[in-house]
Design a protein around this motif. Structure first.
Motif, short mmCIF file in Angstrom:
data_model
loop_
_atom_site.label_atom_id
_atom_site.label_comp_id
_atom_site.label_asym_id
_atom_site.label_seq_id
_atom_site.Cartn_x
_atom_site.Cartn_y
_atom_site.Cartn_z
N ASP A 12 -3.50 4.97 -18.30
CA ASP A 12 -2.91 5.42 -17.04
C ASP A 12 -3.94 6.07 -16.12
N ARG A 13 -4.94 6.74 -16.72
CA ARG A 13 -5.95 7.41 -15.90
C ARG A 13 -7.05 6.46 -15.42
N LEU A 14 -7.29 5.39 -16.20
CA LEU A 14 -8.41 4.50 -15.88
C LEU A 14 -7.99 3.25 -15.11
N GLN A 15 -6.75 2.80 -15.29
CA GLN A 15 -6.31 1.60 -14.59
C GLN A 15 -5.76 1.97 -13.22
N PRO A 16 -5.98 1.10 -12.24
CA PRO A 16 -5.37 1.34 -10.93
C PRO A 16 -3.85 1.38 -11.05
N ASP A 17 -3.22 2.24 -10.29
CA ASP A 17 -1.77 2.35 -10.29
C ASP A 17 -1.23 1.44 -9.19
N ASP A 18 -0.75 0.26 -9.59
CA ASP A 18 -0.27 -0.71 -8.61
C ASP A 18 0.93 -0.21 -7.84
N ARG A 19 1.67 0.75 -8.39
CA ARG A 19 2.81 1.32 -7.67
C ARG A 19 2.34 2.03 -6.40
N GLN A 20 1.29 2.83 -6.52
CA GLN A 20 0.76 3.55 -5.36
C GLN A 20 0.22 2.58 -4.31
N ILE A 21 -0.47 1.55 -4.77
CA ILE A 21 -1.02 0.56 -3.85
C ILE A 21 0.10 -0.20 -3.15
N LEU A 22 1.14 -0.57 -3.89
CA LEU A 22 2.28 -1.28 -3.29
C LEU A 22 3.00 -0.42 -2.26
N VAL A 23 3.13 0.88 -2.54
CA VAL A 23 3.78 1.76 -1.57
C VAL A 23 2.94 1.86 -0.29
N ALA A 24 1.62 2.02 -0.45
CA ALA A 24 0.76 2.11 0.73
C ALA A 24 0.86 0.86 1.59
N TRP A 25 0.76 -0.31 0.96
CA TRP A 25 0.82 -1.57 1.73
C TRP A 25 2.24 -1.86 2.21
N GLY A 26 3.24 -1.53 1.40
CA GLY A 26 4.62 -1.75 1.81
C GLY A 26 4.97 -0.96 3.06
N LEU A 27 4.57 0.31 3.08
CA LEU A 27 4.83 1.13 4.28
C LEU A 27 4.06 0.61 5.49
N SER A 28 2.80 0.20 5.27
CA SER A 28 2.01 -0.29 6.41
C SER A 28 2.62 -1.56 6.99
N TRP A 29 3.10 -2.46 6.12
CA TRP A 29 3.75 -3.69 6.60
C TRP A 29 5.08 -3.38 7.26
N LEU A 30 5.90 -2.56 6.61
CA LEU A 30 7.22 -2.26 7.14
C LEU A 30 7.11 -1.61 8.53
N ILE A 31 6.34 -0.53 8.62
CA ILE A 31 6.20 0.17 9.90
C ILE A 31 5.42 -0.67 10.90
N GLY A 32 4.35 -1.32 10.44
CA GLY A 32 3.49 -2.09 11.34
C GLY A 32 4.19 -3.29 11.96
N PHE A 33 4.83 -4.12 11.13
CA PHE A 33 5.52 -5.30 11.66
C PHE A 33 6.71 -4.89 12.53
N LEU A 34 7.42 -3.83 12.15
CA LEU A 34 8.53 -3.38 13.00
C LEU A 34 8.01 -2.83 14.33
#
Length: 196
Positions: A12-34
């Protein structure tokens, strides 16, 4: 059991947390495209203001991702590190190509009814494909489903008039990233409960 717990903590400490990355990109797409949708001009094209907001959001998500990956993978060596570096490089090269293609399109005499869907759809298509490729590398069914859904959502959005395509992609694309982050979070919670 203690060894399994220790291995899980290290992972958990060494692998990237895909949940955090998905939230960052999800918010950028959601807010950006809207934002692109809400600020579109009379012809359905994006305004400078909308494009700047969207670009800043994408840049912020990219910086977050780079910092997160750098911190989580620092010092890791071996085949996994090579695979991760190649996959990350594929994203960079692909989006440099998309940028050049879109710049080239902007200097053509083609009507915006042709260029707008291409310049809008090309980067989204690349994202969908790279998510599916990443799913093969990391053996992630949720990532594959997300990539396939993004491609399907893009195809559906292209049947809508501009700027409605932006709204469809914001909700269907950005929303799907956020839902995927939640699904992955719930699956990990269930797996850790099963291991204890």
């Amino acid at each position: 059991m203690i060894l399994d717990h220790g291995a899980s903590l290290a992972r958990d400490r060494l692998q990237p947390d895909d949940r955090q990355i998905l939230v960052a990109w999800g918010l950028s797409w959601l807010i950006g495209f809207l934002t692109l949708w809400l600020t579109a001009d009379e012809d359905g094209g994006s305004t400078v203001w909308g494009f700047v907001v969207f670009s800043v959001l994408l840049f912020a998500a990219a910086v977050f991702t780079a910092v997160h990956l750098g911190r989580r993978t620092a010092g890791i060596r071996g085949p996994s590190a090579v695979s991760g570096a190649i996959y990350g490089g594929t994203w960079i090269i692909s989006f440099l190509a998309v940028f050049v293609i879109n710049i080239r399109l902007s200097f053509t005499d083609l009507d915006s009814s042709v260029t707008a869907p291409v310049s809008f759809g090309l980067p989204v298509f690349v994202v969908g494909i790279l998510y599916m490729a990443g799913a093969a590398i990391y053996r992630s069914i949720p990532q594959f489903v997300l990539g396939a859904w993004i491609v399907v959502a893009l195809l559906l959005s292209l049947f809508a008039e501009m700027p409605t395509s932006y709204a469809v992609m914001g909700l269907a694309g950005g929303g799907a990233m956020l839902v995927t982050a939640l699904v992955v979070h719930l699956l990990r919670g269930r797996a850790s409960l099963g291991a204890s």
